[in-house]
Write an enzyme that holds these catalytic residues in place. Structure first.
Site, PDB file in Angstrom:
ATOM      1  N   GLY A   9       0.831  -1.199   0.000  1.00 57.50           N
ATOM      2  CA  GLY A   9       0.000   0.000   0.000  1.00 57.50           C
ATOM      3  C   GLY A   9       0.861   1.242   0.000  1.00 57.50           C
ATOM      4  O   GLY A   9       2.007   1.226  -0.451  1.00 57.50           O
ATOM      5  N   CYS A  10       0.323   2.309   0.528  1.00 59.05           N
ATOM      6  CA  CYS A  10       1.040   3.584   0.572  1.00 59.05           C
ATOM      7  C   CYS A  10       2.319   3.442   1.389  1.00 59.05           C
ATOM      8  O   CYS A  10       2.291   2.939   2.509  1.00 59.05           O
ATOM      9  CB  CYS A  10       0.134   4.645   1.188  1.00 59.05           C
ATOM     10  SG  CYS A  10       0.945   6.239   1.391  1.00 59.05           S
ATOM     11  N   PHE A  11       3.424   3.888   0.827  1.00 59.39           N
ATOM     12  CA  PHE A  11       4.701   3.728   1.527  1.00 59.39           C
ATOM     13  C   PHE A  11       4.766   4.510   2.828  1.00 59.39           C
ATOM     14  O   PHE A  11       5.518   4.162   3.731  1.00 59.39           O
ATOM     15  CB  PHE A  11       5.911   4.023   0.655  1.00 59.39           C
ATOM     16  CG  PHE A  11       5.885   5.228  -0.238  1.00 59.39           C
ATOM     17  CD1 PHE A  11       5.263   6.411   0.095  1.00 59.39           C
ATOM     18  CD2 PHE A  11       6.536   5.161  -1.464  1.00 59.39           C
ATOM     19  CE1 PHE A  11       5.274   7.514  -0.752  1.00 59.39           C
ATOM     20  CE2 PHE A  11       6.566   6.260  -2.323  1.00 59.39           C
ATOM     21  CZ  PHE A  11       5.928   7.440  -1.957  1.00 59.39           C
ATOM     22  N   TRP A  12       3.968   5.554   2.976  1.00 58.98           N
ATOM     23  CA  TRP A  12       3.967   6.316   4.224  1.00 58.98           C
ATOM     24  C   TRP A  12       3.582   5.425   5.403  1.00 58.98           C
ATOM     25  O   TRP A  12       4.090   5.598   6.498  1.00 58.98           O
ATOM     26  CB  TRP A  12       2.989   7.476   4.166  1.00 58.98           C
ATOM     27  CG  TRP A  12       3.240   8.509   3.117  1.00 58.98           C
ATOM     28  CD1 TRP A  12       4.417   8.804   2.488  1.00 58.98           C
ATOM     29  CD2 TRP A  12       2.273   9.409   2.585  1.00 58.98           C
ATOM     30  NE1 TRP A  12       4.239   9.828   1.605  1.00 58.98           N
ATOM     31  CE2 TRP A  12       2.928  10.228   1.638  1.00 58.98           C
ATOM     32  CE3 TRP A  12       0.918   9.614   2.817  1.00 58.98           C
ATOM     33  CZ2 TRP A  12       2.275  11.228   0.931  1.00 58.98           C
ATOM     34  CZ3 TRP A  12       0.266  10.607   2.111  1.00 58.98           C
ATOM     35  CH2 TRP A  12       0.935  11.406   1.184  1.00 58.98           C
ATOM     36  N   CYS A  13       2.656   4.494   5.172  1.00 59.23           N
ATOM     37  CA  CYS A  13       2.181   3.623   6.250  1.00 59.23           C
ATOM     38  C   CYS A  13       3.276   2.671   6.709  1.00 59.23           C
ATOM     39  O   CYS A  13       3.558   2.566   7.907  1.00 59.23           O
ATOM     40  CB  CYS A  13       0.956   2.834   5.788  1.00 59.23           C
ATOM     41  SG  CYS A  13      -0.471   3.852   5.372  1.00 59.23           S
TER      42      CYS A  13
END
Length: 176
Positions: A9-13
């Protein structure tokens, strides 16, 4: 130090979760598993490059093993949804383990089998050799730490951090 690269998913997570883990030296958000050289966020989001949003983790294997890093991976995203994590939809959000060595490939495959016992749907995580990792733009690095009040951080990233904290895995001491 060793490295692991993961996309879920989103790399920020993933970045926010792994930055908390004892034994993790650094986490860099970036792009892997695509067909073009030097992708940027806009091109990756267009879906035309084939890249996944990933994190590259540098870790001390005396403190945390690659297999433990994978265990955290399974609780940090839903590996049963194809090209999607929650409202984030597209090939760039796929679940993927770009491995660095034959031993990592073997452990990834074993970890998928073990994790599969805990999901009712089949795991769709791809396992493929890491060909190239491209760090994302600076504004994507340390996103949760620098934007904690942003809505995405509050509603998407923070619950993943809270879930990790409930696992009992070791958490870095403040300031380390």
């Amino acid at each position: 130090m060793e490295q692991a690269t993961l996309g879920g998913g989103c790399f920020w997570c993933l970045e926010a979760v792994y930055q908390m883990v004892e034994g993790i030296e650094s986490v860099v958000s970036g792009y892997a598993a695509g067909q073009t050289k030097n992708p940027d966020y806009r091109s990756v989001c267009s879906g035309t490059t084939g890249h996944a949003e990933t994190v590259q983790i540098t870790f001390d294997s005396k403190v945390i093993s690659y297999f433990e890093i994978l265990e955290i991976f399974w609780i940090s995203h839903d590996p049963t949804t194809l090209n999607r994590q929650g409202n984030d939809v597209g090939i760039q959000y796929r679940s993927i383990i770009p491995y660095h060595s034959p031993e990592q490939k073997k452990q990834a495959e074993q970890s998928i089998q073990k994790a599969g016992e805990h999901f009712s749907d089949p795991i769709v995580t791809q396992v493929e050799i890491l060909k190239e990792f491209y760090p994302a733009e600076d504004y994507h690095q340390n996103y949760f730490r620098t934007n904690p009040k942003q809505a995405y951080c509050h509603y998407v990233i923070k619950p993943k951090i809270d879930k990790y904290l409930k696992t009992g895995f070791k958490v870095k001491k403040e300031g380390s």
